[in-house]
Design a protein around this motif. Structure first.
Motif, PDB file in Angstrom:
ATOM      1  N   GLU A  64      51.548  42.229  46.518  1.00  0.00           N
ATOM      2  CA  GLU A  64      50.305  41.530  46.186  1.00  0.00           C
ATOM      3  C   GLU A  64      49.153  42.031  47.056  1.00  0.00           C
ATOM      4  N   SER A  65      49.438  42.256  48.379  1.00  0.00           N
ATOM      5  CA  SER A  65      48.404  42.792  49.262  1.00  0.00           C
ATOM      6  C   SER A  65      47.998  44.194  48.818  1.00  0.00           C
ATOM      7  N   LEU A  66      48.998  45.009  48.435  1.00  0.00           N
ATOM      8  CA  LEU A  66      48.722  46.369  47.976  1.00  0.00           C
ATOM      9  C   LEU A  66      47.844  46.350  46.729  1.00  0.00           C
ATOM     10  N   ALA A  67      48.172  45.451  45.782  1.00  0.00           N
ATOM     11  CA  ALA A  67      47.375  45.346  44.562  1.00  0.00           C
ATOM     12  C   ALA A  67      45.942  44.945  44.870  1.00  0.00           C
ATOM     13  N   LYS A 164      44.933  37.614  57.519  1.00  0.00           N
ATOM     14  CA  LYS A 164      43.703  37.869  56.777  1.00  0.00           C
ATOM     15  C   LYS A 164      44.073  38.332  55.370  1.00  0.00           C
ATOM     16  N   TYR A 165      43.234  37.976  54.401  1.00  0.00           N
ATOM     17  CA  TYR A 165      43.486  38.367  53.018  1.00  0.00           C
ATOM     18  C   TYR A 165      42.212  38.997  52.461  1.00  0.00           C
ATOM     19  N   GLU A 194      37.535  40.042  54.560  1.00  0.00           N
ATOM     20  CA  GLU A 194      38.889  39.564  54.827  1.00  0.00           C
ATOM     21  C   GLU A 194      38.821  38.084  55.204  1.00  0.00           C
ATOM     22  N   VAL A 195      39.431  37.260  54.377  1.00  0.00           N
ATOM     23  CA  VAL A 195      39.400  35.812  54.579  1.00  0.00           C
ATOM     24  C   VAL A 195      40.493  35.413  55.574  1.00  0.00           C
ATOM     25  N   VAL A 372      38.395  28.692  52.317  1.00  0.00           N
ATOM     26  CA  VAL A 372      37.353  29.031  51.343  1.00  0.00           C
ATOM     27  C   VAL A 372      37.276  30.546  51.268  1.00  0.00           C
ATOM     28  N   ALA A 373      37.487  31.110  50.072  1.00  0.00           N
ATOM     29  CA  ALA A 373      37.479  32.559  49.902  1.00  0.00           C
ATOM     30  C   ALA A 373      36.097  33.079  49.519  1.00  0.00           C
TER      31      ALA A 373
END
Length: 387
Positions: A64-67, A164-165, A194-195, A372-373
């Protein structure tokens, strides 16, 4: 360059983890080969199954991170997360045996168990018993009037306590004209932020008298599972609505729909999807709105379980208290999946604790984080005459 390095690093991690998972799976099959595997082989297989389960979660999270990183690199929207893989069950092989093992745990009040005992189907990192979602969540037992907001926001499985996302920002530049054989004009680099997210632990206790435990003939797993899921929905809804209340506030005055139309048509960027989460009092306001021909604007659900609609928006109803106090008319309108990032550890765990009244408290624990993104993805509304 940094983005390319992250992508290559994730691809390497996924490849290594997949190779390790395949090796372990073959070792488990070898250990359990034959009609009666030895106790030592069963114990080893159980330990390897735990590692396989961890690798499965790790691979899914890394994919999912890669995508997400690739989407940022290509200026594409991130894909929805896939459903969780089926949990690994090395010994039990089916849910019936696991349910029996869990019921036995709850009935006999086991505080410790080993992999080669009768409770071998249970796996827990802190000497508790985990209630798998495929067993505990029975739709027939759900309180249908409760909207589970977790299903509407962006959820990803968190394998650590914080992190972080990456979230791609809106593309603002455009292509330009160029003459034949001229060098390509330079375009703006992809922008993303990065959230920060952090998993918190939420827990409570369900008191059960010792008499009810001793005399019970009901399926305790179903009972505890239903209670645990309902409490988790209440908890996640509270944290999600706390985050939604921090968005930019706007007023919807009087009995007109014009203010709501302006927010939807003008204030909210067209790039965002539109849904509306309303309190019961705000729903009552929507339910009374009419067009110039006297027809109600709120459209009924097309099928059972689907949301009602107004002005093309899906309408989701929650209790007044989640956005304020009883009688207050509030709503949130915008793109829920862009607005909220939900880091989910997906653990509903239970364990016994004693108290002084010939009863036991069944402690329930869940772990997740809400961030919150994208603060521009929606607005927090208050209906009424502005002061």
């Amino acid at each position: 360059m940094i983005l390319d390095e992250k992508i290559r690093s994730l691809e390497t991690q996924i490849e290594d983890a997949t190779e390790r998972k395949n090796t372990l799976s073959q070792e488990i099959r070898d250990l359990l080969d034959g009609e009666k595997p030895s106790e030592d082989n069963v114990k080893q297989a159980d330990e390897k199954a735990k590692e396989v389960q961890g690798l499965t979660v790790e691979i899914k999270s890394n994919n999912e991170s890669l995508a997400s990183y690739k989407a940022v690199a290509n200026n594409e929207p991130a894909k929805e997360p896939a459903k969780d893989p089926e949990p690994v069950r090395a010994l039990t092989g089916n849910n019936v045996e696991l349910r029996n093992a869990q019921n036995e745990y709850l009935k006999v009040n086991k505080r410790e168990f080993r992999a080669n005992e009768t409770l071998s189907g249970l796996v827990s990192p802190d000497v508790g018993v985990t209630i798998p979602e495929d067993i505990s969540y029975n739709p027939d037992q759900e309180i249908h009037t409760v909207t589970d907001l977790m299903k509407l926001v962006y959820v990803f499985p968190a394998k650590t306590a914080s992190g972080k996302y990456p979230v791609a920002k809106k593309v603002t530049d455009s292509l330009v004209t160029a003459e034949e054989l001229e060098k390509n004009p330079e375009l703006a680099k992809p922008q993303f932020k990065e959230v920060d997210w952090k998993v918190d632990t939420y827990r409570g206790a369900l008191p059960l008298s010792q008499e009810s435990i001793d005399d019970s003939v009901i399926d305790l797993v179903s009972f505890v599972g239903q209670q645990a899921v309902e409490k988790k929905v209440n908890t996640t809804n509270r944290k999600i609505t706390d985050a939604l209340k921090t968005f930019t506030a706007k007023s919807v005055a009087g009995e007109s729909v014009d203010d709501l139309k302006k927010i939807i048509n003008v204030d909210l960027d067209k790039a965002y999807k539109r849904d509306i989460v309303v309190t019961q009092s705000f729903y009552n306001y929507l339910d009374t709105l009419k067009d110039k021909n006297g027809q109600y604007l709120l459209k009924p659900a097309i099928s059972e379980g689907s949301p009602e609609k107004i002005l093309g928006l899906n309408v989701y109803v929650i209790e007044d208290e989640l956005f304020g106090a009883v009688g207050e008319s509030h709503a949130w309108v915008g793109d829920l999946k862009r607005a909220i990032l939900f880091a989910n550890r997906k653990e509903i765990q239970v364990r016994w604790t004693d108290n002084d009244y010939f009863s036991q408290d069944l402690a329930e624990i869940v772990r997740f984080g809400v961030s919150v993104a994208d603060e521009k993805a929606g607005y927090f509304l208050t209906q009424g005459t502005p002061s």
